[in-house]
Scaffold this active site. Structure first.
Site, mmCIF file in Angstrom:
data_model
loop_
_atom_site.group_PDB
_atom_site.id
_atom_site.type_symbol
_atom_site.label_atom_id
_atom_site.label_comp_id
_atom_site.label_asym_id
_atom_site.label_seq_id
_atom_site.Cartn_x
_atom_site.Cartn_y
_atom_site.Cartn_z
ATOM 1 N N GLU A 81 40.389 24.462 53.099
ATOM 2 C CA GLU A 81 39.847 23.722 54.137
ATOM 3 C C GLU A 81 40.271 23.038 55.043
ATOM 4 O OE1 GLU A 81 38.911 23.820 50.978
ATOM 5 O OE2 GLU A 81 37.326 25.293 50.901
ATOM 6 N N PHE A 106 32.670 20.898 51.074
ATOM 7 C CA PHE A 106 33.917 21.134 51.266
ATOM 8 C C PHE A 106 34.423 20.492 52.574
ATOM 9 C CE2 PHE A 106 33.884 25.096 48.611
ATOM 10 C CZ PHE A 106 33.720 24.394 47.481
ATOM 11 N N ARG A 189 21.360 30.341 55.053
ATOM 12 C CA ARG A 189 22.269 31.559 55.073
ATOM 13 C C ARG A 189 21.339 32.631 54.359
ATOM 14 N NH1 ARG A 189 24.034 33.023 50.421
ATOM 15 N NH2 ARG A 189 24.772 34.959 51.402
#
Length: 337
Positions: A81, A106, A189
């Site tokens: 990341e 993250f 999502r």
């Protein structure tokens, strides 16, 4: 040795790990698949500077739709990341507009310093889009981003958005592109509920919208908690409790004028509902705003506790931590007694 374990009861539904990553949509609720992925494709057809980037989570942030349509503009950075956001900053410095996706935990924890130093401080035009915000995963503290809004809204130059549903996400994507500078968006999502299209809603960056009015309670909410607030308002109307719902999708900059005006109307309990810890999110932002403005009202918060949350099935966790429809309605009724 013969086992003494009883045979499983196959007549009962088996709870699997899918319940830990289940859709937040209620049974039978209208949904739309992957609104972010499809909206980004539409944006990229108009703008050649748009890039899609991710850290091994294209499928789980709906970016795989963009990758299929624009493979030459898609960057898979692997499970790194820090590298993702550092590279996104560099590409933005060269005139591109990267949409960088990962999980909210993250971005807000593992890569915070890279976002802070290479994107926010440099005011780079990077759009950070993060799935599994708040309590939308049952996998426990490693994947539950209960404090991401507090971290991101404290970062200078960062715009912070917490959309409610598929209808809003589709509008947020082009609005993010029209805004010059870094943006952090919480992402719902997969099969995302449709809610706000029933309220003739249009997203405007930095603006709160009153979705329904009511004389007894004002619920100020963002993200999926606006869906819960609207559901609770309908349920409470059966008990002759009138609940107004003010949707605040932009956490930073906050729409101070609208919040002051609606909260300042006399005779109403003000309740802030958020899918985030009660520390440092929308609730404390609204409380600070009202105190500084001299607006003194009965004030309560519905949010996640200042604790590491349990792992388990999402419906169970939403009940346990007070953000399900039944728990929201129950809490509001208790405060009115």
């Amino acid at each position: 040795m013969k086992s003494t374990r009883p045979a499983p009861d196959l007549s009962k539904p088996r709870l699997t790990t899918s319940a830990m990553i289940a859709s937040i949509a209620s049974e039978g609720q209208r949904t739309r698949p992957a609104p972010f992925g499809h909206a980004l494709v539409e944006l990229a057809r108009r703008r050649l500077d748009v890039l899609g980037m991710t850290a091994d989570l294209g499928k789980y942030t709906d970016l795989h739709i963009f990758a299929k349509e624009f493979p030459e503009r898609y960057y898979q950075m692997g499970m790194a990341e820090q590298l993702l956001f550092g590279a996104a900053s560099g590409l933005a410095a060269e005139g591109f507009m990267p949409f960088a996706t990962t999980y909210a935990v993250f971005a807000s924890r593992r890569a915070y310093d890279f976002i802070h130093q290479t994107i926010a401080e440099e005011d780079r035009n990077v759009k950070i889009v993060c799935a599994l915000p708040g309590l939308t995963s049952g996998y426990g503290p490693s994947h539950q981003a209960a404090e991401d809004l507090a971290l991101m809204r404290a970062m200078p130059n960062m715009t912070v958005i917490d959309p409610c549903d598929a209808h809003e996400i589709e509008q947020v994507v082009p609005a993010m592109a029209a805004h010059q500078g870094p943006v952090y968006m919480r992402l719902l999502r997969g099969q995302v509920p449709l809610v706000l299209d029933e309220y003739d809603y249009t997203f405007e960056l930095g603006k709160a919208k009153l979705l329904r009015d009511g004389r007894d309670v004002l619920m100020i909410s963002s993200g999926l908690m606006t869906m819960r607030a609207l559901e609770a308002a309908k349920a409470l109307s059966d008990d002759r409790v009138e609940v107004a719902v003010l949707h605040v999708p932009t956490i930073k900059p906050l729409d101070a004028e609208t919040i002051r005006r609606e909260a300042g109307r006399s005779g109403r309990l003000v309740v802030v509902a958020e899918n985030h810890t009660v520390i440092g999110g929308l609730g404390e932002a609204v409380a600070g705003l009202l105190m500084r403005a001299g607006v003194h009202v009965p004030f309560r918060q519905i949010g996640l506790p200042d604790a590491f949350l349990d792992a388990g099935a999402l419906p169970t966790l939403h009940d346990r931590y007070g953000i399900s429809l039944s728990e929201v309605a129950k809490q509001v009724k208790a405060w009115l007694k």
